[in-house]
Motif scaffolding. Structure first.
Motif, mmCIF file in Angstrom:
data_model
loop_
_atom_site.group_PDB
_atom_site.id
_atom_site.type_symbol
_atom_site.label_atom_id
_atom_site.label_comp_id
_atom_site.label_asym_id
_atom_site.label_seq_id
_atom_site.Cartn_x
_atom_site.Cartn_y
_atom_site.Cartn_z
ATOM 1 N N ARG A 11 46.118 48.180 25.263
ATOM 2 C CA ARG A 11 44.804 47.452 25.591
ATOM 3 C C ARG A 11 45.020 45.936 25.749
ATOM 4 O O ARG A 11 45.006 45.408 26.576
ATOM 5 C CB ARG A 11 44.134 48.223 24.947
ATOM 6 N N HIS A 33 42.067 54.116 29.727
ATOM 7 C CA HIS A 33 41.685 53.641 30.658
ATOM 8 C C HIS A 33 43.156 53.375 31.460
ATOM 9 O O HIS A 33 43.442 52.434 31.290
ATOM 10 C CB HIS A 33 40.580 53.550 31.482
ATOM 11 N N ARG A 34 42.883 53.828 32.786
ATOM 12 C CA ARG A 34 43.801 53.058 34.155
ATOM 13 C C ARG A 34 43.713 53.556 35.312
ATOM 14 O O ARG A 34 43.328 54.758 35.414
ATOM 15 C CB ARG A 34 45.178 53.089 33.541
ATOM 16 N N SER A 35 43.884 52.774 36.096
ATOM 17 C CA SER A 35 42.970 52.585 37.884
ATOM 18 C C SER A 35 44.480 53.788 38.644
ATOM 19 O O SER A 35 45.183 53.355 38.057
ATOM 20 C CB SER A 35 42.867 51.586 38.093
ATOM 21 N N ARG A 37 46.361 54.936 41.773
ATOM 22 C CA ARG A 37 45.888 54.531 43.041
ATOM 23 C C ARG A 37 47.048 56.034 44.000
ATOM 24 O O ARG A 37 47.560 55.395 45.123
ATOM 25 C CB ARG A 37 46.372 53.747 43.048
ATOM 26 N N GLN A 89 42.847 51.154 52.365
ATOM 27 C CA GLN A 89 43.686 51.740 51.316
ATOM 28 C C GLN A 89 43.944 52.803 51.725
ATOM 29 O O GLN A 89 43.529 53.754 51.528
ATOM 30 C CB GLN A 89 42.912 51.586 49.802
ATOM 31 N N HIS A 91 45.102 54.986 49.507
ATOM 32 C CA HIS A 91 44.904 56.107 48.599
ATOM 33 C C HIS A 91 43.097 56.831 49.047
ATOM 34 O O HIS A 91 43.257 57.938 47.971
ATOM 35 C CB HIS A 91 44.603 55.526 46.941
ATOM 36 N N VAL A 154 39.364 55.216 40.911
ATOM 37 C CA VAL A 154 40.173 54.602 41.151
ATOM 38 C C VAL A 154 39.071 53.408 42.101
ATOM 39 O O VAL A 154 38.014 54.435 43.239
ATOM 40 C CB VAL A 154 40.886 53.381 41.479
ATOM 41 N N TYR A 155 38.070 52.699 41.709
ATOM 42 C CA TYR A 155 36.578 52.442 42.039
ATOM 43 C C TYR A 155 37.417 51.614 43.627
ATOM 44 O O TYR A 155 38.877 50.766 44.008
ATOM 45 C CB TYR A 155 36.725 50.854 41.572
ATOM 46 N N ILE A 156 36.123 51.437 44.498
ATOM 47 C CA ILE A 156 36.576 51.074 45.855
ATOM 48 C C ILE A 156 35.459 50.132 46.047
ATOM 49 O O ILE A 156 34.806 50.454 46.543
ATOM 50 C CB ILE A 156 36.646 52.215 46.604
ATOM 51 N N GLY A 157 36.034 48.505 45.657
ATOM 52 C CA GLY A 157 34.879 47.451 46.086
ATOM 53 C C GLY A 157 34.695 46.909 47.860
ATOM 54 O O GLY A 157 33.899 46.857 47.807
ATOM 55 N N PHE A 180 29.557 50.569 45.642
ATOM 56 C CA PHE A 180 31.027 51.122 45.746
ATOM 57 C C PHE A 180 31.640 52.457 46.055
ATOM 58 O O PHE A 180 30.654 53.795 45.858
ATOM 59 C CB PHE A 180 31.943 50.320 44.510
ATOM 60 N N LYS A 196 46.978 48.887 31.851
ATOM 61 C CA LYS A 196 46.358 47.041 32.333
ATOM 62 C C LYS A 196 45.689 46.170 31.273
ATOM 63 O O LYS A 196 44.865 46.768 30.272
ATOM 64 C CB LYS A 196 46.453 46.858 33.568
ATOM 65 N N ARG A 198 43.921 43.329 28.961
ATOM 66 C CA ARG A 198 42.988 43.235 28.991
ATOM 67 C C ARG A 198 42.861 41.498 28.125
ATOM 68 O O ARG A 198 43.336 41.562 27.347
ATOM 69 C CB ARG A 198 41.551 44.068 28.114
HETATM 70 C C1 FMN Z 1 33.459 47.952 41.435
HETATM 71 C C2 FMN Z 1 34.946 47.331 41.270
HETATM 72 C C3 FMN Z 1 35.695 47.197 42.367
HETATM 73 C C4 FMN Z 1 37.080 47.584 42.717
HETATM 74 N N1 FMN Z 1 38.059 47.916 43.971
HETATM 75 C C5 FMN Z 1 38.945 47.832 43.725
HETATM 76 C C6 FMN Z 1 39.265 48.663 45.301
HETATM 77 O O1 FMN Z 1 38.820 48.131 46.118
HETATM 78 N N2 FMN Z 1 40.438 48.649 45.824
HETATM 79 C C7 FMN Z 1 41.709 48.796 44.295
HETATM 80 O O2 FMN Z 1 42.910 49.329 44.190
HETATM 81 N N3 FMN Z 1 40.786 48.771 42.951
HETATM 82 C C8 FMN Z 1 39.673 48.259 42.952
HETATM 83 N N4 FMN Z 1 39.268 48.154 41.579
HETATM 84 C C9 FMN Z 1 39.820 48.113 40.404
HETATM 85 C C10 FMN Z 1 40.319 47.124 40.075
HETATM 86 O O3 FMN Z 1 41.206 46.664 40.472
HETATM 87 C C11 FMN Z 1 40.800 47.386 38.041
HETATM 88 O O4 FMN Z 1 40.042 48.268 37.516
HETATM 89 C C12 FMN Z 1 41.380 46.123 37.851
HETATM 90 O O5 FMN Z 1 42.868 46.018 38.747
HETATM 91 C C13 FMN Z 1 42.161 46.805 36.454
HETATM 92 O O6 FMN Z 1 42.852 47.335 36.303
HETATM 93 P P1 FMN Z 1 42.506 48.945 35.740
HETATM 94 O O7 FMN Z 1 41.007 49.854 35.475
HETATM 95 O O8 FMN Z 1 43.311 49.719 35.455
HETATM 96 O O9 FMN Z 1 42.775 48.934 34.129
HETATM 97 C C14 FMN Z 1 37.585 48.041 41.580
HETATM 98 C C15 FMN Z 1 37.349 47.710 39.817
HETATM 99 C C16 FMN Z 1 36.120 47.542 40.033
HETATM 100 C C17 FMN Z 1 35.561 47.755 39.326
#
Ligand code: FMN
Length: 273
Positions: A11, A33-35, A37, A89, A91, A154-157, A180, A196, A198
């Motif tokens: 972490r 946790h990991r995002s 894709r 994107q 994913h 994975v979040y999509i801001g 999001f 990833k 911190r």
């Molecule tokens: C509010 C928010 C919006 C995000 N938007 C995107 C996005 O549009 N595309 C994407 O691939 N990842 C997006 N992310 C993922 C972040 O890039 C990711 O959480 C960050 O790099 C840390 O990596 P981890 O989640 O694997 O620990 C978003 C995360 C957050 C919290």
């Protein structure tokens, strides 16, 4: 090395990270946790969705107002249109489920009308913030819940790049806006996501009073941890985390269209007084 020690080291990207004496299976779960894709096509079932939403609804909510909603999008054509609105994107199209988290003040307006009250407070920035905070807290509970079921997210801001078009696609009434998106699906084991690192806690945790200068050493350490992370992932990244992060805030172009968010929110029924 214990499993918990390895979770902490990964972490923070630091082999000499001390492991606190306090710990729990839930904290261990959060540390992993990991995002994600890359997804398999397996659908996310209705039972899984119901459990995830129950976890989301279990988050605290400002004044118990529940000023959020979520739209579950599974239709490939609608997902493809939303992906296009969110910077293409890949994913988003690949994940079987896209959850779009909404700040929702329309329901409160309807409730107020029903009981014969005015709803002046809904016009203020404060109430918009309430909706965004409620949505974010609910979504993060959903992330932890989905991960506990073996799903990835994975979040999509980028769902804020073109808010009016997203609102039209989802048929949102005035006073409802996408905060999001969140892709949900079974992670593709052929393309595993890594944890990833911190920043060290000295960067984010302050005792009694806040200090910027005290963060400098930790930030330097973090540039090193992220450089090692990029190398371990075979990612050709030019510049440090600091360089990258600075680029993300250097000009309006870095906002990918979101520099006009206030105008978009005004148009969607949020006066933001
Ligand atoms: C509010 C928010 C919006 C995000 N938007 C995107 C996005 O549009 N595309 C994407 O691939 N990842 C997006 N992310 C993922 C972040 O890039 C990711 O959480 C960050 O790099 C840390 O990596 P981890 O989640 O694997 O620990 C978003 C995360 C957050 C919290």
């Amino acid at each position: 090395m214990s499993n918990r020690a390895s979770l902490y080291q990964t972490r923070y990207g630091s082999p000499d990270m001390a492991v606190p004496a306090a710990g729990s299976p839930i904290i261990d779960h959060l540390l992993a946790h990991r995002s994600v894709r890359a997804y398999l096509p397996d659908p996310v079932g209705d039972d899984q969705l119901a459990a995830i939403v129950a976890a989301a609804q279990s988050a605290a909510s400002s004044s118990n107002l529940h000023a959020w909603s979520v739209v579950a999008v599974r239709d490939p054509a609608r997902k493809a249109r939303l992906a296009e609105l969110a910077g293409d994107q890949a994913h988003i199209g690949q994940a079987p489920l896209l959850l779009v988290w909404l700040a929702d003040l329309a329901r409160l307006e309807q409730v107020a009308r029903k009981v014969g009250e005015a709803h002046v407070a809904l016009d203020y920035l404060e109430m918009f913030e309430v909706g965004v905070i409620d949505a974010a807290l609910a979504a993060q509970n959903a992330v932890a819940a989905a991960e506990s079921l073996g799903l990835g997210t994975v979040y999509i801001g980028a769902m804020r790049n073109r808010p009016e078009d997203v609102a039209a696609e989802l048929q949102l009434p005035p006073r409802v806006v996408a905060v999001f998106g969140l892709c949900v699906g079974t992670p593709d084991p052929a393309q595993p996501a890594a944890v990833k690192p911190r920043p060290p806690q000295s960067v984010v945790l302050h005792h009694e009073t806040y200090s910027l200068p005290r963060q400098a050493a930790g930030l330097e350490q973090y540039d090193g941890a992220m450089a090692a992370f990029y190398a371990s992932q075979g990612m050709q990244v030019r510049g440090s985390w600091s360089n990258h992060s600075a680029k993300r805030v250097r000009d309006t172009a870095a906002l990918s269209g979101r520099d006009r968010l206030v105008a978009a929110l005004n148009a969607l029924g949020f006066p933001l007084r």
